[in-house]
Design a protein around this motif. Sequence first.
Motif, PDB file in Angstrom:
ATOM      1  N   SER A   9      59.061  15.873 -10.415  1.00  0.00           N
ATOM      2  CA  SER A   9      59.755  16.098  -9.146  1.00  0.00           C
ATOM      3  C   SER A   9      59.969  14.817  -8.349  1.00  0.00           C
ATOM      4  O   SER A   9      60.431  14.877  -7.211  1.00  0.00           O
ATOM      5  CB  SER A   9      58.997  17.125  -8.301  1.00  0.00           C
ATOM      6  N   SER A  10      59.667  13.663  -8.945  1.00  0.00           N
ATOM      7  CA  SER A  10      59.910  12.413  -8.225  1.00  0.00           C
ATOM      8  C   SER A  10      61.407  12.150  -8.113  1.00  0.00           C
ATOM      9  O   SER A  10      62.150  12.336  -9.086  1.00  0.00           O
ATOM     10  CB  SER A  10      59.253  11.237  -8.951  1.00  0.00           C
ATOM     11  N   ALA A  11      61.806  11.664  -6.951  1.00  0.00           N
ATOM     12  CA  ALA A  11      63.217  11.271  -6.769  1.00  0.00           C
ATOM     13  C   ALA A  11      63.529   9.993  -7.534  1.00  0.00           C
ATOM     14  O   ALA A  11      64.698   9.693  -7.779  1.00  0.00           O
ATOM     15  CB  ALA A  11      63.490  11.071  -5.283  1.00  0.00           C
ATOM     16  N   ARG A  16      60.532   3.567 -12.218  1.00  0.00           N
ATOM     17  CA  ARG A  16      60.035   3.291 -10.862  1.00  0.00           C
ATOM     18  C   ARG A  16      59.151   4.407 -10.336  1.00  0.00           C
ATOM     19  O   ARG A  16      58.846   4.450  -9.154  1.00  0.00           O
ATOM     20  CB  ARG A  16      61.219   3.058  -9.922  1.00  0.00           C
ATOM     21  N   SER A  17      58.732   5.315 -11.202  1.00  0.00           N
ATOM     22  CA  SER A  17      57.924   6.450 -10.756  1.00  0.00           C
ATOM     23  C   SER A  17      56.575   6.474 -11.468  1.00  0.00           C
ATOM     24  O   SER A  17      56.504   6.560 -12.694  1.00  0.00           O
ATOM     25  CB  SER A  17      58.670   7.758 -11.039  1.00  0.00           C
ATOM     26  N   VAL A  18      55.531   6.421 -10.676  1.00  0.00           N
ATOM     27  CA  VAL A  18      54.176   6.477 -11.239  1.00  0.00           C
ATOM     28  C   VAL A  18      53.900   7.877 -11.799  1.00  0.00           C
ATOM     29  O   VAL A  18      53.368   8.023 -12.904  1.00  0.00           O
ATOM     30  CB  VAL A  18      53.138   6.108 -10.154  1.00  0.00           C
ATOM     31  N   SER A  19      54.287   8.910 -11.045  1.00  0.00           N
ATOM     32  CA  SER A  19      53.989  10.275 -11.525  1.00  0.00           C
ATOM     33  C   SER A  19      54.745  10.572 -12.825  1.00  0.00           C
ATOM     34  O   SER A  19      54.198  11.195 -13.748  1.00  0.00           O
ATOM     35  CB  SER A  19      54.313  11.320 -10.451  1.00  0.00           C
ATOM     36  N   ARG A  20      55.992  10.102 -12.932  1.00  0.00           N
ATOM     37  CA  ARG A  20      56.756  10.347 -14.175  1.00  0.00           C
ATOM     38  C   ARG A  20      56.111   9.641 -15.365  1.00  0.00           C
ATOM     39  O   ARG A  20      56.046  10.190 -16.462  1.00  0.00           O
ATOM     40  CB  ARG A  20      58.206   9.860 -14.025  1.00  0.00           C
ATOM     41  N   PRO A 109      54.802  13.567  -6.687  1.00  0.00           N
ATOM     42  CA  PRO A 109      54.660  12.476  -5.717  1.00  0.00           C
ATOM     43  C   PRO A 109      54.266  13.045  -4.360  1.00  0.00           C
ATOM     44  O   PRO A 109      54.633  14.184  -4.046  1.00  0.00           O
ATOM     45  CB  PRO A 109      56.070  11.886  -5.623  1.00  0.00           C
ATOM     46  N   MET A 110      53.533  12.261  -3.578  1.00  0.00           N
ATOM     47  CA  MET A 110      53.283  12.714  -2.206  1.00  0.00           C
ATOM     48  C   MET A 110      54.473  12.314  -1.344  1.00  0.00           C
ATOM     49  O   MET A 110      54.813  11.133  -1.238  1.00  0.00           O
ATOM     50  CB  MET A 110      52.003  12.104  -1.627  1.00  0.00           C
ATOM     51  N   TYR A 111      55.116  13.307  -0.756  1.00  0.00           N
ATOM     52  CA  TYR A 111      56.181  13.067   0.211  1.00  0.00           C
ATOM     53  C   TYR A 111      55.747  13.687   1.536  1.00  0.00           C
ATOM     54  O   TYR A 111      55.551  14.909   1.623  1.00  0.00           O
ATOM     55  CB  TYR A 111      57.501  13.722  -0.231  1.00  0.00           C
ATOM     56  N   GLY A 156      45.915   6.046   0.282  1.00  0.00           N
ATOM     57  CA  GLY A 156      44.688   6.560  -0.319  1.00  0.00           C
ATOM     58  C   GLY A 156      44.179   7.773   0.450  1.00  0.00           C
ATOM     59  O   GLY A 156      44.098   7.741   1.679  1.00  0.00           O
ATOM     60  N   TYR A 157      43.853   8.819  -0.289  1.00  0.00           N
ATOM     61  CA  TYR A 157      43.449  10.087   0.348  1.00  0.00           C
ATOM     62  C   TYR A 157      42.158  10.619  -0.265  1.00  0.00           C
ATOM     63  O   TYR A 157      41.838  11.792  -0.149  1.00  0.00           O
ATOM     64  CB  TYR A 157      44.571  11.132   0.191  1.00  0.00           C
ATOM     65  N   GLY A 158      41.421   9.733  -0.925  1.00  0.00           N
ATOM     66  CA  GLY A 158      40.213  10.163  -1.641  1.00  0.00           C
ATOM     67  C   GLY A 158      39.096  10.588  -0.700  1.00  0.00           C
ATOM     68  O   GLY A 158      39.177  10.381   0.519  1.00  0.00           O
ATOM     69  N   LEU A 195      47.246   4.895  -3.837  1.00  0.00           N
ATOM     70  CA  LEU A 195      47.610   3.548  -3.376  1.00  0.00           C
ATOM     71  C   LEU A 195      48.687   2.903  -4.252  1.00  0.00           C
ATOM     72  O   LEU A 195      48.646   1.711  -4.539  1.00  0.00           O
ATOM     73  CB  LEU A 195      46.337   2.671  -3.332  1.00  0.00           C
ATOM     74  N   THR A 196      49.643   3.720  -4.673  1.00  0.00           N
ATOM     75  CA  THR A 196      50.684   3.198  -5.569  1.00  0.00           C
ATOM     76  C   THR A 196      51.554   2.137  -4.899  1.00  0.00           C
ATOM     77  O   THR A 196      52.232   1.385  -5.581  1.00  0.00           O
ATOM     78  CB  THR A 196      51.603   4.334  -6.065  1.00  0.00           C
ATOM     79  N   ARG A 197      51.535   2.091  -3.550  1.00  0.00           N
ATOM     80  CA  ARG A 197      52.369   1.096  -2.833  1.00  0.00           C
ATOM     81  C   ARG A 197      51.583  -0.183  -2.536  1.00  0.00           C
ATOM     82  O   ARG A 197      52.109  -1.070  -1.849  1.00  0.00           O
ATOM     83  CB  ARG A 197      52.912   1.706  -1.528  1.00  0.00           C
TER      84      ARG A 197
HETATM   85  C1  LIG Z   1      60.308  10.548   0.930  1.00  0.00           C
HETATM   86  C2  LIG Z   1      58.990   9.857   0.713  1.00  0.00           C
HETATM   87  C3  LIG Z   1      57.911  10.232   1.470  1.00  0.00           C
HETATM   88  C4  LIG Z   1      56.661   9.633   1.246  1.00  0.00           C
HETATM   89  N1  LIG Z   1      55.595  10.041   1.984  1.00  0.00           N
HETATM   90  C5  LIG Z   1      54.367   9.508   1.733  1.00  0.00           C
HETATM   91  C6  LIG Z   1      53.217   9.972   2.437  1.00  0.00           C
HETATM   92  O1  LIG Z   1      53.273  10.845   3.287  1.00  0.00           O
HETATM   93  N2  LIG Z   1      52.030   9.419   2.132  1.00  0.00           N
HETATM   94  C7  LIG Z   1      51.904   8.450   1.161  1.00  0.00           C
HETATM   95  O2  LIG Z   1      50.790   8.010   0.903  1.00  0.00           O
HETATM   96  N3  LIG Z   1      52.966   8.000   0.471  1.00  0.00           N
HETATM   97  C8  LIG Z   1      54.195   8.513   0.732  1.00  0.00           C
HETATM   98  N4  LIG Z   1      55.287   8.094   0.014  1.00  0.00           N
HETATM   99  C9  LIG Z   1      55.067   7.109  -1.074  1.00  0.00           C
HETATM  100  C10 LIG Z   1      54.948   7.853  -2.403  1.00  0.00           C
HETATM  101  O3  LIG Z   1      53.951   8.854  -2.364  1.00  0.00           O
HETATM  102  C11 LIG Z   1      54.609   6.879  -3.533  1.00  0.00           C
HETATM  103  O4  LIG Z   1      55.620   5.881  -3.596  1.00  0.00           O
HETATM  104  C12 LIG Z   1      54.468   7.578  -4.862  1.00  0.00           C
HETATM  105  O5  LIG Z   1      54.131   6.613  -5.847  1.00  0.00           O
HETATM  106  C13 LIG Z   1      55.751   8.306  -5.245  1.00  0.00           C
HETATM  107  O6  LIG Z   1      55.634   8.905  -6.528  1.00  0.00           O
HETATM  108  P1  LIG Z   1      56.461   8.316  -7.749  1.00  0.00           P
HETATM  109  O7  LIG Z   1      55.959   6.879  -7.952  1.00  0.00           O
HETATM  110  O8  LIG Z   1      56.128   9.183  -8.899  1.00  0.00           O
HETATM  111  O9  LIG Z   1      57.902   8.344  -7.379  1.00  0.00           O
HETATM  112  C14 LIG Z   1      56.540   8.643   0.248  1.00  0.00           C
HETATM  113  C15 LIG Z   1      57.658   8.260  -0.509  1.00  0.00           C
HETATM  114  C16 LIG Z   1      58.874   8.851  -0.259  1.00  0.00           C
HETATM  115  C17 LIG Z   1      60.067   8.438  -1.100  1.00  0.00           C
END
Ligand SMILES: Cc1cc2nc3c(=O)[nH]c(=O)nc-3n(C[C@H](O)[C@H](O)[C@H](O)COP(=O)(O)O)c2cc1C
Length: 228
Positions: A9-11, A16-20, A109-111, A156-158, A195-197
């Motif tokens: 479900s990652s955009a 560029r997607s960790v979950s994918r 992914p967390m959105y 991080g949400y651990g 902490l993927t960012r």
């Molecule tokens: C629309 C959007 C909302 C996000 N909201 C959060 C959030 O609330 N908390 C957080 O820790 N990261 C947030 N992120 C960062 C993503 O969780 C992070 O980049 C994650 O790795 C996305 O998954 P993916 O790598 O599989 O795409 C957000 C990213 C996007 C694009």
Amino acid sequence: MPTLLHLDSSASPLDRSVSRRLTARFARAWQARHGAAGYRHRDLATDPVPLVGAGYASLGVRVERHGAPVPLGDVPSFATSPAELHEWSLTHPLITELHAADTLLLGVPMYNFTVPAALKAWIDRVTFPGAHVDPATGDGRLTTTRVVVVTARGGGYGPGTPREPFDFQTPYLRAWCTEHLGVPDAHLRFVHAELTRAADVPALTPYRDLAATSLSTARTTLTALATV
Ligand SMILES: Cc1cc2nc3c(=O)[nH]c(=O)nc-3n(C[C@H](O)[C@H](O)[C@H](O)COP(=O)(O)O)c2cc1C
């Protein structure tokens, strides 16, 4: 035959997607063990499930008012409009696909502290009233299903972290799986990449080591889970 339903479900695309990348790792290991015949992949971001409409809601209410669980094949007889039949035609195949899986793999992914809307649209559709109860026995249809949830979060949400209370993914998906799908809690596994960012957000630089450890643990855990 073992069956795996893999949902992403990652955009963002795979590179560029960790979950994918993590769900792909699980899927590869699973297919190496069980073969490709029982594998099914659905990309909820590039091939979105339509949001439920008024016809879904009215048909669901009518089925629910019936009281006893309705066999899925009988649901169309409860419809009173083409719109309701259309909603069911969008819904029934997704439920059938879910029921056929003995493992459900969710890439999440967390959105904004919770699950992406693309995944929520699928959840709303497959959670049709009574769909996961066998009308003949009254038992749940998914009591032997295993659910593996792979999350990726920028922060991080651990346990023990300041943001732990903001993790609305884990409690939400746990409640949905156990209460609405009837999957036993013991059959649920959550694997988090945290902490993927950290690699690109300056404020998260101090957490790069934690991010690397989290990712590496997620990879190892998923490979192990896929070969069960
Ligand atoms: C629309 C959007 C909302 C996000 N909201 C959060 C959030 O609330 N908390 C957080 O820790 N990261 C947030 N992120 C960062 C993503 O969780 C992070 O980049 C994650 O790795 C996305 O998954 P993916 O790598 O599989 O795409 C957000 C990213 C996007 C694009």
